[in-house]
Design an enzyme around this catalytic site. Structure first.
Site, PDB file in Angstrom:
ATOM      1  N   TYR A 124       6.033  -9.391  61.978  1.00  0.00           N
ATOM      2  CA  TYR A 124       4.842  -9.903  61.311  1.00  0.00           C
ATOM      3  C   TYR A 124       4.090 -10.940  62.143  1.00  0.00           C
ATOM      4  CZ  TYR A 124       6.756  -7.466  57.296  1.00  0.00           C
ATOM      5  OH  TYR A 124       7.237  -6.497  56.473  1.00  0.00           O
ATOM      6  N   LYS A 170      20.822  -6.233  61.586  1.00  0.00           N
ATOM      7  CA  LYS A 170      20.989  -4.931  62.235  1.00  0.00           C
ATOM      8  C   LYS A 170      21.416  -5.154  63.688  1.00  0.00           C
ATOM      9  CE  LYS A 170      20.552  -0.356  62.189  1.00  0.00           C
ATOM     10  NZ  LYS A 170      21.444   0.525  61.408  1.00  0.00           N
ATOM     11  N   ASP A 203      21.566  -1.357  56.455  1.00  0.00           N
ATOM     12  CA  ASP A 203      21.768  -0.052  55.828  1.00  0.00           C
ATOM     13  C   ASP A 203      22.746  -0.153  54.653  1.00  0.00           C
ATOM     14  OD1 ASP A 203      21.522  -0.204  58.739  1.00  0.00           O
ATOM     15  OD2 ASP A 203      21.287   1.975  58.690  1.00  0.00           O
ATOM     16  N   ASP A 227      11.407  -8.058  53.327  1.00  0.00           N
ATOM     17  CA  ASP A 227      10.241  -7.440  52.697  1.00  0.00           C
ATOM     18  C   ASP A 227      10.648  -6.143  51.997  1.00  0.00           C
ATOM     19  OD1 ASP A 227       7.666  -6.847  51.971  1.00  0.00           O
ATOM     20  OD2 ASP A 227       6.901  -6.555  53.996  1.00  0.00           O
ATOM     21  N   ASP A 231      11.719  -5.437  47.527  1.00  0.00           N
ATOM     22  CA  ASP A 231      11.082  -4.429  46.677  1.00  0.00           C
ATOM     23  C   ASP A 231      12.105  -3.452  46.113  1.00  0.00           C
ATOM     24  OD1 ASP A 231       8.659  -5.603  47.111  1.00  0.00           O
ATOM     25  OD2 ASP A 231       7.660  -3.819  47.868  1.00  0.00           O
TER      26      ASP A 231
END
Length: 331
Positions: A124, A170, A203, A227, A231
């Site tokens: 971002y 990750k 994951d 982010d 959601d």
């Protein structure tokens, strides 16, 4: 105590949910010794069409001068509005609670967790390039920002009686960036031996958040993973219409409902203002007005639990203003 609150209604249903929330905050004034001075500033798609910029300098100045800010939503100009505000004011922590409320259909009603998302870097940073047949975005991760966000998560856990923090990464693939993030995360975790520390690859975290959300209390992670996962967890508790959030720094804050501008229902007076009201409760909590914050949340919960006043997204036929009136009455 008197607070100057900057209001950024934005586009679509934004003005409707902000007006409903202000009605509740004004009712709260009569029940407490809190006073609000509200000032409204322009932001978003409509403002860009009107003036040529989605984020006028007057809005930036207004947010800077306020004690707190309540932002609703914009349409296509998020990259030009809320992202620059987060970075300009160093609002490094994005707070995304996922909590099931009574009267709201939820896939996992046992869900009650907080995602603490780093808010200023990662992909971002908007560093990259586009050629006709190739493109790239640069992922920026720093030790300083990683350490700061993990510390915020542990301090949040400590202050709210939580006993477990899960750090999501990750590093098995993104060894440079998430390797650095994990170094910072582990260093901070050692300072809080009384709080259980867990690491999960993103994951696995995504799968477990859906299958067993009750295993999580506080989740901390980098910007893009946060982010996405926030959601996902919103989907467990009834969707984005019930999801509040906060963007906070050391001395400034912007709180906002997560839902979009919903142009399909804008102007019809049927938008659900609950997420905006719950965002206002989070704002009050950040201002150290914990009792007032609880009063708003409890009033919203009472209306939801009774189920007599529901906007269409909750299966009812009531208007935004009727929901607001019911919350005012519940106060």
């Amino acid at each position: 105590m008197k607070y100057n609150i900057a209001l950024l209604p934005g586009d679509g249903i934004g003005p409707e949910v902000v007006d409903a929330t202000v009605k509740v905050l004004k009712a709260l004034e009569k029940k407490t010794d809190i006073e609000f001075n509200f000032k409204t500033y322009m932001i978003g798609d409509a403002e860009k069409k009107r003036s040529g910029t989605a984020l006028p300098q007057a809005t930036i100045d207004g947010v800077k001068e306020a004690d707190a800010c309540l932002f609703a939503c914009v349409g296509e100009t998020a990259k030009e509005t809320i992202l620059p505000l987060r970075q300009k004011f160093n609002l490094y922590a994005n707070l995304r609670p996922a909590k099931a409320y009574p009267g709201v259909s939820a896939l996992k009603p046992e869900t009650d967790l907080m995602i603490v998302r780093e808010n200023t870097e990662d992909l971002y940073k908007m560093i990259g390039d586009r050629q006709p047949r190739s493109a790239f975005n640069v992922r920026v991760i720093t030790y300083e920002a990683s350490e700061r966000i993990v510390r915020y998560a542990f301090e949040y856990a400590k202050a709210n009686g939580k006993t477990k923090v899960t750090s999501v990464h990750k590093a098995n693939v993104l060894d440079y960036t998430d390797g650095l993030y994990l170094e910072a995360s582990r260093a901070v975790a050692k300072e809080y031996p009384e709080i259980q520390y867990q690491e999960l690859i993103v994951d696995a975290a995504g799968m477990l958040l859906v299958m067993k959300p009750e295993l999580f209390q506080v989740v901390v992670t980098t910007n893009m993973f946060g982010d996405i996962l926030s959601d996902v967890t919103a989907g467990l508790v009834g969707g984005l219409g019930m999801a509040p959030s906060g963007n906070v720094g050391d001395n400034m804050c912007i709180f906002e409902p997560v839902h979009g501008s919903a142009p399909d229902i804008a102007g019809k007076g049927i938008a659900n203002p609950a997420a905006c009201m719950l965002s206002a409760a989070m704002m009050l909590d950040w201002l150290k007005e914990e009792k007032a914050a609880s009063m708003i949340e409890e009033a919203v919960v009472k209306v939801l639990k009774e189920g007599k006043v529901k906007t269409p997204d909750l299966g009812g036929k009531n208007k935004t203003t009727e929901f607001a009136d019911a919350v005012v009455k519940a106060l």
